[in-house]
Motif scaffolding. Structure first.
Motif, short mmCIF file in Angstrom:
data_model
loop_
_atom_site.label_atom_id
_atom_site.label_comp_id
_atom_site.label_asym_id
_atom_site.label_seq_id
_atom_site.Cartn_x
_atom_site.Cartn_y
_atom_site.Cartn_z
N ALA A 87 0.82 -1.21 0.00
CA ALA A 87 0.00 0.00 0.00
C ALA A 87 0.85 1.26 0.00
O ALA A 87 0.46 2.29 -0.55
N LYS A 88 2.02 1.20 0.63
CA LYS A 88 2.92 2.36 0.69
C LYS A 88 4.29 1.93 0.16
O LYS A 88 5.20 1.64 0.92
N PRO A 89 4.46 1.88 -1.16
CA PRO A 89 5.74 1.45 -1.72
C PRO A 89 6.86 2.43 -1.39
O PRO A 89 6.64 3.63 -1.24
N ARG A 90 8.06 1.87 -1.25
CA ARG A 90 9.23 2.71 -1.06
C ARG A 90 10.45 1.92 -1.53
O ARG A 90 10.37 0.72 -1.78
N ASP A 91 11.58 2.59 -1.64
CA ASP A 91 12.80 1.96 -2.13
C ASP A 91 13.87 1.92 -1.04
O ASP A 91 13.95 2.83 -0.20
N LEU A 92 14.64 0.86 -1.07
CA LEU A 92 15.83 0.74 -0.23
C LEU A 92 17.06 0.67 -1.11
O LEU A 92 17.08 -0.05 -2.10
N VAL A 93 18.07 1.43 -0.74
CA VAL A 93 19.39 1.34 -1.39
C VAL A 93 20.25 0.49 -0.46
O VAL A 93 20.54 0.90 0.67
N LEU A 94 20.64 -0.69 -0.91
CA LEU A 94 21.40 -1.62 -0.08
C LEU A 94 22.88 -1.50 -0.39
O LEU A 94 23.30 -1.58 -1.55
N VAL A 95 23.67 -1.30 0.66
CA VAL A 95 25.13 -1.21 0.54
C VAL A 95 25.71 -2.39 1.31
O VAL A 95 25.54 -2.50 2.52
N ARG A 96 26.38 -3.27 0.59
CA ARG A 96 26.94 -4.46 1.21
C ARG A 96 28.38 -4.64 0.74
O ARG A 96 28.65 -4.68 -0.45
N GLY A 97 29.29 -4.71 1.70
CA GLY A 97 30.68 -4.84 1.32
C GLY A 97 31.56 -5.28 2.48
O GLY A 97 31.09 -5.90 3.43
N ILE A 98 32.82 -4.94 2.38
CA ILE A 98 33.83 -5.29 3.36
C ILE A 98 34.43 -4.00 3.91
O ILE A 98 34.60 -3.04 3.17
N GLU A 99 34.70 -3.98 5.19
CA GLU A 99 35.35 -2.80 5.76
C GLU A 99 36.62 -2.51 4.98
O GLU A 99 37.47 -3.40 4.81
N PRO A 100 36.78 -1.28 4.46
CA PRO A 100 37.94 -0.98 3.62
C PRO A 100 39.25 -1.01 4.41
O PRO A 100 39.28 -0.78 5.62
N SER A 101 40.32 -1.30 3.71
CA SER A 101 41.65 -1.35 4.31
C SER A 101 42.31 0.02 4.37
O SER A 101 43.24 0.22 5.15
N MET A 102 41.86 0.96 3.54
CA MET A 102 42.52 2.26 3.43
C MET A 102 41.54 3.29 2.87
O MET A 102 40.46 2.94 2.42
N ARG A 103 41.95 4.57 2.95
CA ARG A 103 41.21 5.70 2.37
C ARG A 103 39.75 5.71 2.84
O ARG A 103 38.82 5.80 2.04
N TRP A 104 39.55 5.66 4.14
CA TRP A 104 38.19 5.61 4.68
C TRP A 104 37.40 6.88 4.38
O TRP A 104 36.20 6.82 4.14
N ARG A 105 38.06 8.04 4.41
CA ARG A 105 37.33 9.28 4.13
C ARG A 105 36.84 9.32 2.69
O ARG A 105 35.70 9.71 2.43
N SER A 106 37.68 8.91 1.76
CA SER A 106 37.25 8.86 0.36
C SER A 106 36.15 7.83 0.17
O SER A 106 35.20 8.04 -0.60
N PHE A 107 36.26 6.70 0.86
CA PHE A 107 35.25 5.65 0.80
C PHE A 107 33.90 6.21 1.23
O PHE A 107 32.88 6.03 0.54
N CYS A 108 33.86 6.88 2.37
CA CYS A 108 32.60 7.44 2.87
C CYS A 108 32.06 8.53 1.95
O CYS A 108 30.85 8.62 1.72
N ASN A 109 32.95 9.35 1.40
CA ASN A 109 32.51 10.40 0.48
C ASN A 109 31.88 9.79 -0.77
O ASN A 109 30.91 10.34 -1.31
N GLU A 110 32.41 8.66 -1.23
CA GLU A 110 31.84 8.03 -2.41
C GLU A 110 30.45 7.47 -2.09
O GLU A 110 29.52 7.59 -2.90
N ILE A 111 30.31 6.85 -0.93
CA ILE A 111 28.99 6.34 -0.52
C ILE A 111 28.00 7.50 -0.41
O ILE A 111 26.85 7.42 -0.87
N LEU A 112 28.44 8.61 0.19
CA LEU A 112 27.56 9.77 0.34
C LEU A 112 27.22 10.39 -1.01
O LEU A 112 26.14 10.97 -1.17
N GLY A 113 28.13 10.29 -1.97
CA GLY A 113 27.83 10.78 -3.31
C GLY A 113 26.66 10.02 -3.93
O GLY A 113 25.76 10.63 -4.53
#
Length: 330
Positions: A87-113
């Motif tokens: 009755a109330k459709p909606r969408d989910l964006v699913l993010v599934r991966g592995i904790e990154p080994s490096m460049r965490w700030r860039s990783f988060c910025n890409e997800i936020l993009g």
């Protein structure tokens, strides 16, 4: 600039993310997102470049055969979209991966993009940690946020954690600084039975996610898997008197702490969930919609620590982050 030409305008999208590794005891969090992706037939529309974020000596690629042709799967983080019918459709964006080994700030910025381009209204990050909780009781799940207003309006805890953190904590803070509402849901996994999978903790996270964003999640065989998991741990614990005694101690402590919760909000939440699942007006729980709109067990036991090492035990109540950098990865 991230271009998502094959993805249509989404309906009230919420991003749900989980990462294997330090924040994923018993694979409970990553298992929850995998369940959503499987039940609603998610279709991957983007993947982060593995070269940018992963040390392949830590997270090794795998080789497999496809009709006699050797192929390689690289460790990375993938995004998919699922449409929930009813009755109330909606969408989910699913993010599934592995904790990154490096460049965490860039990783988060890409997800936020991606979140910005897709018009995501809120980010929910799932995590699981080891704790002093008995396997025979309901899995404690805490909801925390860095946003004081969000904590007040959604009945969440405002995070006060200080100490080592994982990608769950970093992504939540990145969302807060970017002005994106973000919540972390943490399940506590018994530290004496930390081996994955833990379907009971996965089920608890999905139940809490249902309550948080007001959706119905098709659970499939997960409830039966959770019961079988608990029976299996019961049998193993019964064979070891020291473990059985320790579990009884945890049960007594948990029951004492939960007495105020035995009525009121806890019972109300369970009753609302029951009504939501049996109400036909709420629409079918497993309607995935048309995915073509996109482009492209065994349990084991660990002996309890002795009393003289109690200071090193995981916390009795799950905080929003693991208490110690020595928390073992699943």
């Amino acid at each position: 600039m991230i271009e998502l030409e094959g993805v249509p305008e989404l309906i009230d999208p919420v991003m749900v993310a989980a990462f294997e590794g330090w924040n994923d005891a018993g694979d409970a969090a990553s298992g929850a997102v995998a369940h959503l992706d499987r039940e609603w037939k998610g279709e991957v529309f983007a993947a982060l470049d593995a070269e940018d974020y992963y040390d392949f000596q830590v997270n090794r690629p795998t080789v497999w055969l496809d009709n006699g042709v050797r192929k390689i799967t690289w460790p990375t983080t993938r995004l998919s979209v699922v449409r929930i019918g009813g009755a109330k459709p909606r969408d989910l964006v699913l993010v599934r991966g592995i904790e990154p080994s490096m460049r965490w700030r860039s990783f988060c910025n890409e997800i936020l993009g991606f979140a910005h381009e897709l018009g995501v209204e809120m980010v929910v990050i799932l995590g699981a940690l080891l704790g002093d909780t008995p396997h025979t009781r309901p899995v404690p799940v805490s909801g925390v946020t860095s946003d004081a207003d969000l904590a007040r309006t959604m009945d969440l805890e405002e995070t006060k954690y200080e100490g080592p953190t994982g990608i769950v904590g970093i992504l939540q803070e990145a969302c807060t600084h970017a002005g994106v509402p973000a919540v972390s849901l943490w399940a506590a996994v018994p530290h004496y039975v930390s081996q994955p999978p833990n379907p009971k903790a996965t089920l608890a996270l999905l139940n809490r996610l249902e309550d948080l964003i007001d959706i119905r999640i098709p659970l499939g065989e997960l409830p039966e898997d959770a019961r079988a998991w608990q029976l299996g741990v019961d049998q193993l614990a019964a064979e070891d008197s020291e473990v059985a005694e320790y579990v009884q101690t945890l049960e007594e402590a948990r029951d004492t702490a939960d007495l105020p919760e035995a009525s009121g909000d806890a019972i109300a939440r369970e009753f609302e969930r029951y009504l939501r699942r049996r109400d036909p007006a709420a629409g079918p729980a497993a309607e995935p919609g048309d995915p073509s709109y996109l482009r492209d067990t065994s349990s084991g036991l660990t002996r309890p620590k002795r009393k003289d090492s109690a200071a090193e035990e995981p916390p009795a109540a799950p905080p929003e982050e693991p208490e110690s950098p020595d928390t073992p990865e699943p």
